[in-house]
Design a protein around this motif. Structure first.
Motif, PDB file in Angstrom:
ATOM      1  N   LEU A 184      76.796 115.019  -5.352  1.00 24.33           N
ATOM      2  CA  LEU A 184      78.380 115.180  -5.688  1.00 24.33           C
ATOM      3  C   LEU A 184      78.492 115.034  -6.947  1.00 24.33           C
ATOM      4  CD1 LEU A 184      79.599 112.585  -2.708  1.00 24.33           C
ATOM      5  CD2 LEU A 184      79.665 115.109  -2.660  1.00 24.33           C
ATOM      6  N   LEU A 185      79.604 115.605  -7.508  1.00 23.10           N
ATOM      7  CA  LEU A 185      79.846 115.518  -9.201  1.00 23.10           C
ATOM      8  C   LEU A 185      81.183 114.868  -8.995  1.00 23.10           C
ATOM      9  CD1 LEU A 185      78.947 116.057 -12.123  1.00 23.10           C
ATOM     10  CD2 LEU A 185      80.243 118.018 -11.915  1.00 23.10           C
ATOM     11  N   SER A 186      81.424 113.663  -9.651  1.00 22.31           N
ATOM     12  CA  SER A 186      82.773 113.154  -9.522  1.00 22.31           C
ATOM     13  C   SER A 186      83.853 113.460 -10.683  1.00 22.31           C
ATOM     14  CB  SER A 186      82.505 111.525 -10.048  1.00 22.31           C
ATOM     15  OG  SER A 186      83.812 110.792  -9.926  1.00 22.31           O
ATOM     16  N   LEU A 187      84.887 113.835 -10.121  1.00 22.21           N
ATOM     17  CA  LEU A 187      86.114 114.296 -10.893  1.00 22.21           C
ATOM     18  C   LEU A 187      86.964 113.160 -11.046  1.00 22.21           C
ATOM     19  CD1 LEU A 187      86.715 117.893  -9.678  1.00 22.21           C
ATOM     20  CD2 LEU A 187      85.154 117.032 -11.318  1.00 22.21           C
ATOM     21  N   ARG A 188      86.433 111.802 -10.462  1.00 28.32           N
ATOM     22  CA  ARG A 188      87.402 110.715 -10.636  1.00 28.32           C
ATOM     23  C   ARG A 188      87.549 110.090 -12.236  1.00 28.32           C
ATOM     24  NH1 ARG A 188      85.308 107.318  -5.366  1.00 28.32           N
ATOM     25  NH2 ARG A 188      83.339 106.898  -7.239  1.00 28.32           N
ATOM     26  N   PRO A 189      88.634 109.669 -12.640  1.00 30.59           N
ATOM     27  CA  PRO A 189      88.551 109.013 -13.983  1.00 30.59           C
ATOM     28  C   PRO A 189      87.486 107.999 -14.060  1.00 30.59           C
ATOM     29  CG  PRO A 189      90.801 109.286 -13.136  1.00 30.59           C
ATOM     30  CD  PRO A 189      89.894 109.278 -11.938  1.00 30.59           C
ATOM     31  N   PRO A 204      84.139 113.990   0.589  1.00 27.52           N
ATOM     32  CA  PRO A 204      84.651 112.927  -0.100  1.00 27.52           C
ATOM     33  C   PRO A 204      85.518 113.412  -1.293  1.00 27.52           C
ATOM     34  CG  PRO A 204      82.196 112.460   0.208  1.00 27.52           C
ATOM     35  CD  PRO A 204      82.667 113.990   0.590  1.00 27.52           C
ATOM     36  N   GLU A 205      86.673 112.659  -1.236  1.00 26.19           N
ATOM     37  CA  GLU A 205      87.813 113.103  -2.137  1.00 26.19           C
ATOM     38  C   GLU A 205      87.379 112.678  -3.515  1.00 26.19           C
ATOM     39  OE1 GLU A 205      91.243 111.142  -0.888  1.00 26.19           O
ATOM     40  OE2 GLU A 205      91.123 112.215   1.085  1.00 26.19           O
ATOM     41  N   GLY A 206      87.783 113.653  -4.439  1.00 24.96           N
ATOM     42  CA  GLY A 206      87.542 113.093  -5.859  1.00 24.96           C
ATOM     43  C   GLY A 206      86.224 113.761  -6.587  1.00 24.96           C
ATOM     44  N   PHE A 207      85.344 114.446  -5.554  1.00 24.43           N
ATOM     45  CA  PHE A 207      84.235 114.906  -5.909  1.00 24.43           C
ATOM     46  C   PHE A 207      84.035 116.431  -5.487  1.00 24.43           C
ATOM     47  CE2 PHE A 207      83.392 110.606  -4.792  1.00 24.43           C
ATOM     48  CZ  PHE A 207      82.988 110.038  -5.785  1.00 24.43           C
TER      49      PHE A 207
END
Length: 181
Positions: A109-114, A93-96
């Protein structure tokens, strides 16, 4: 809470901090502070207590009593290899960041999305390309608002099934108190 560092020992903090900073620069420049503290002090490992109530719907994953195990939290080396697509390739998954797993293929998953930075999500791993009908936003589920909140949600059952799962001789011998403060 206890954790047995994945490699049986905690990393050297100064060396680990530099590795984390280099990695963070490659994935957008910033990791959540609580997760950075965890990697710096423990570099992954096996937490106890380790049971949590999962949020995935039955159509995605059936589990008894909606419980799952936090089997392992990945070391920085494992997080890096996942970020480079070495295991799941274009399915990630993109952004994770992939930061841990349960024994049944559920990935943390750890979110890096704003919009949900630092939140922990669940993904039932599969090999379909991310963004396809079989692997997209509808296949990830927010478990907690932060890494710390995820750790705080871990518990054991009255019959200590989590301890029985966790307590191998290696883990018991190497367990330390987990503290992110």
């Amino acid at each position: 809470m206890k954790i047995a560092p994945e490699k049986g020992r905690a990393p050297v903090p100064a060396d680990q901090a530099a590795r984390i900073a280099d990695f963070a620069a490659g994935v957008g420049g910033k990791l959540p502070a609580d997760y950075t503290a965890f990697l710096t002090r423990y570099d992954g490992g096996f937490p106890y207590p380790n049971v949590f109530d999962e949020v995935t719907p039955d159509a995605v994953r059936r589990s008894v009593d909606r419980q799952a195990f936090c089997d392992r939290l990945f070391s920085l080396e494992n997080v890096e290899s996942h970020a480079q697509g070495e295991i799941f390739g274009s399915a990630v998954p993109e952004g994770f960041l992939l930061i841990g797993e349960d024994p049944g293929g559920l990935i943390f998953l750890l979110s890096l999305r704003p919009n949900d930075f630092g939140g922990v999500f669940l993904w039932q791993a599969n090999s379909a390309d991310w963004g396809s009908e079989d692997n997209n936003e509808a296949h990830i589920f927010q478990q907690s608002e932060s890494f710390t909140a995820f750790l705080d949600s871990l518990y054991d059952t009255d019959d200590k099934i989590g301890y029985d799962h966790w307590a191998t001789p290696f883990i018991v011998a190497n367990a330390v108190d987990l503290d992110l403060k």
